[in-house]
Design an enzyme around this catalytic site. Sequence first.
Site, short mmCIF file in Angstrom:
data_model
loop_
_atom_site.label_atom_id
_atom_site.label_comp_id
_atom_site.label_asym_id
_atom_site.label_seq_id
_atom_site.Cartn_x
_atom_site.Cartn_y
_atom_site.Cartn_z
N SER A 85 65.91 7.07 149.83
CA SER A 85 65.18 6.42 150.87
C SER A 85 65.94 6.24 151.93
O SER A 85 65.60 6.36 153.09
CB SER A 85 64.72 5.00 150.13
OG SER A 85 64.30 4.11 151.29
N TRP A 97 66.46 9.58 153.50
CA TRP A 97 65.08 10.03 154.24
C TRP A 97 64.98 9.36 155.87
O TRP A 97 64.56 10.09 156.82
CB TRP A 97 63.88 9.44 153.38
CG TRP A 97 62.41 9.59 154.16
CD1 TRP A 97 61.53 10.77 153.74
CD2 TRP A 97 61.85 8.76 154.99
NE1 TRP A 97 60.57 10.69 154.64
CE2 TRP A 97 60.61 9.54 155.35
CE3 TRP A 97 62.18 7.66 155.73
CZ2 TRP A 97 59.63 9.06 156.16
CZ3 TRP A 97 61.30 7.12 156.65
CH2 TRP A 97 60.02 7.83 156.76
N HIS A 98 65.59 8.21 155.94
CA HIS A 98 65.54 7.63 157.48
C HIS A 98 66.49 8.54 158.51
O HIS A 98 66.03 8.52 159.56
CB HIS A 98 65.98 6.15 157.40
CG HIS A 98 64.81 5.27 156.81
ND1 HIS A 98 64.67 5.11 155.47
CD2 HIS A 98 63.93 4.56 157.55
CE1 HIS A 98 63.73 4.41 155.55
NE2 HIS A 98 63.38 4.06 156.57
N GLY A 99 67.38 9.21 157.90
CA GLY A 99 68.09 9.94 158.75
C GLY A 99 69.37 10.65 158.25
O GLY A 99 70.03 10.15 157.03
N PHE A 118 62.63 9.63 162.67
CA PHE A 118 62.63 9.90 160.91
C PHE A 118 61.86 10.98 160.47
O PHE A 118 61.14 11.20 160.44
CB PHE A 118 62.42 8.55 160.58
CG PHE A 118 63.53 7.33 160.92
CD1 PHE A 118 64.86 7.66 161.19
CD2 PHE A 118 63.26 5.99 160.97
CE1 PHE A 118 65.79 6.83 161.64
CE2 PHE A 118 64.07 5.16 161.31
CZ PHE A 118 65.41 5.58 161.84
#
Lengths: 476, 324
Positions: free
Chosen positions: A322, A325-327, A476
């Site tokens: 997770s 996934w953001h960066g 993102f």
Amino acid sequence: MLFNSIEFVIFFPLVFIIYWFVINGNLKNQNFLLLISSYIFYGWWDWRFLSLIVFSSIIDFFVGQRLSKTDNHLWRKLLLLMSITVNLGFLGFFKYFNFFAESFSDAFTLFGSHLDVSRLNIILPVGISFYTFQTLSYSIDVYKRKVEPTKDVIAFFAFVSFFPQLVAGPIERASNLLPQFYKKRKFCYHESVDGMRQVLWGLFKKIVIADNAAIYANDIFNNYEVKSGSDLFLGAVYFAFQIYGDFSGYSDIAIGTSRVFGFNLKQNFAFPYFSRDIAEFWRRWHISLSSWFRDYLYFPLGGSKGGISMKIRNTLIIFIVSGFWHGANWTFIAWGFLNALYFIPLLLLNKNRVNTNIVAEGKIIPSIREVFQISITFFLTLIAWVFFRSASIESASIYLYKMFSKSMFDIPSVELKPLGLIFLLLIVEWVQREKQHGLDISNINFLIIRWLIYLFVFGLILFFGASSQPFIYFQF
Amino acid sequence: MKQFIIKGIIFACLILSIITFILVCYGGYVDYFYEKFTTPKAKSFILGDSRSLQGIQPAVIDNYFNKKFASPILNYSFTIAQISYGPLYSESIKRKLDNSGNDGLYILIVHPWILSTREGDDEEKGIFFEKNKPPHNMKFVDHSPNFEYFFRNLGYFHFRSIFRKTSKLHKDGWLEESNLPKNKMILENWTSNQIKLYSGYSKQWIKSTYRLKSLDSLINFLNPLGTVCIVRMPVCREILEIEENYWNDFDKDISHIAEKQDVQYFNFRKDTCVYNFYDGNHVDKFSGKEFTQALCDSIKIINRVKSDFNTKPEIGSLTIKTEP
């Protein structure tokens, strides 16, 4: 196109009028209009990247069709693999190529040899992480026979690119959103009015809370070396509300806009800063992403079944993924890891589902115990946000080291005015915490009072709004 | 549905009325540039960036020359974040220009930064940093209230200034800044920020022959319409040093244009100690008045020489010395 731009102020009523007046009653035309509008909405930013959405949609439509026609287990797996490879391949290339190239090079340097890996000048397509996950969920659900594959190509393409939630979510499931494209939609006055209220509240959160907090959070995070502990603490608080106002504001606008067009999207933020523990926080923050990872990663990995080591492994995996996934940065991974560390004790003690109700439900003020729990949870998220916002793990560590110094108790030298606005937000959200959004005032019977509230919120946006900044979650 | 539309229209009208009221009554407070696009076209101009936006007061000029030049003169200066001499600024000036006479006064402020190429600029290919910023994104430059400005440049507005009223853009285009440093420490802090800013520019930007040529063409265009003069405003010593290191022969380049175009170059760069700067880069409003007066004196001298002898004065750079 940004929601908080003048282009959208023109675009939205135009689409609304054509949708409800010109082609009302013709479902296919309405879906086609939504598709075209969505492509215009996205293409306004960079039309070249529309090809990615179109290609992704073609692949998943094709995969869905083929899956419906075969029971061959191997063939079905291959089709699913194709969808996953294409979608994650795009995501991996555009978002993570440079990160992996650099990390690979750094790893070689650690072992004493030098590897010259060239960086690519890649533009990250806006919203790629969102629509990729949305379309991917369709293929997985069809594969698992949870969703019937659609034969309606326009409805499917419109589902993938539905403009209100295309670039920053909520990430909708095919099982919820896709059937809404098949049903004849009727204009609902109350839904539309409340949708517009939600849009107004979203704009308040974005323009007043997030954009104001951003000014000071950016200054503090960019100059953390020379700031006192108290300033750094405030910087973390400002960032916490910047990201909340920014992202939940976007979700509110997306959900509100969809309601005006007769669609119901799922709630994405449920007043997360009133959570009493981290598990509750994660049930209330970016719900569509958390539940996506829960259903498509955590459960397939075994979830919380199995031994302690299995539980820990699975929790670590979903939080780290997770974060990633953001960066493409180690700071996001650290943020995810830290949240996993907060979560694991609750899971092991079987206390991760203790607080499933709304805090102080039916009461005006919370108990002292609840205040304490909320404060501790907020404080823990604050520490994690420092990693999320910092440029590197090293700078986040220094930031926290300096924050937890004696100077934490100094009088802050940074601007305190945004705290007033944040306080206002918290008061309103506390009062409204049992509802879907902060401006759900349909229970107020007097029209004049309702309109005065709208004008008050509009006045706050006008007089206290900061210069428009792009939504954080676009990256993102 | 009908009810929704009617209520929506009423709400939109209500909002629009509030906005119109603010624009009409407080336009000068809520935006640094809005009022420039609400006044009629002008025959005389002050052109440049924030140095002239705050430092040259049109009312002083109009008063001084008492209609010797076409008046009122409009301060059509913006900030370094938005303008540079180039085709876009020239086009915007032409839109705002009333070219019906030949008695205009055109004061063009120059310094190295307003004639530089920035990162991302590709002037030959028509890529300019200022493209989507005001005044370049404006088609209607003389409408009041100006909704085009409002819709295109919403991000520039700061409506809460209605309550503070620290800076006011006058109808003549002069930005009166009343938020001056309250003590020496703040002054030093602001000055050091400006020094940091310009020292950063000196590393990132490069001097531009393209922009110089644009300045030359602009003067060429304005010359038949009245008196054109190029002015270099004073700044604090530290910023001047950065400018000199960045573009050593700047004055020579400008003098060359002035000579070629037969216009005067008033160079006040050495007056670092004469005026008060509130941040090292901008003269404060009190010194701005004195500076404008001094500039008028210089223009008057040159003009008198011109009319008395009906001959051209010695063309080129004229360094003005003003007593502290």
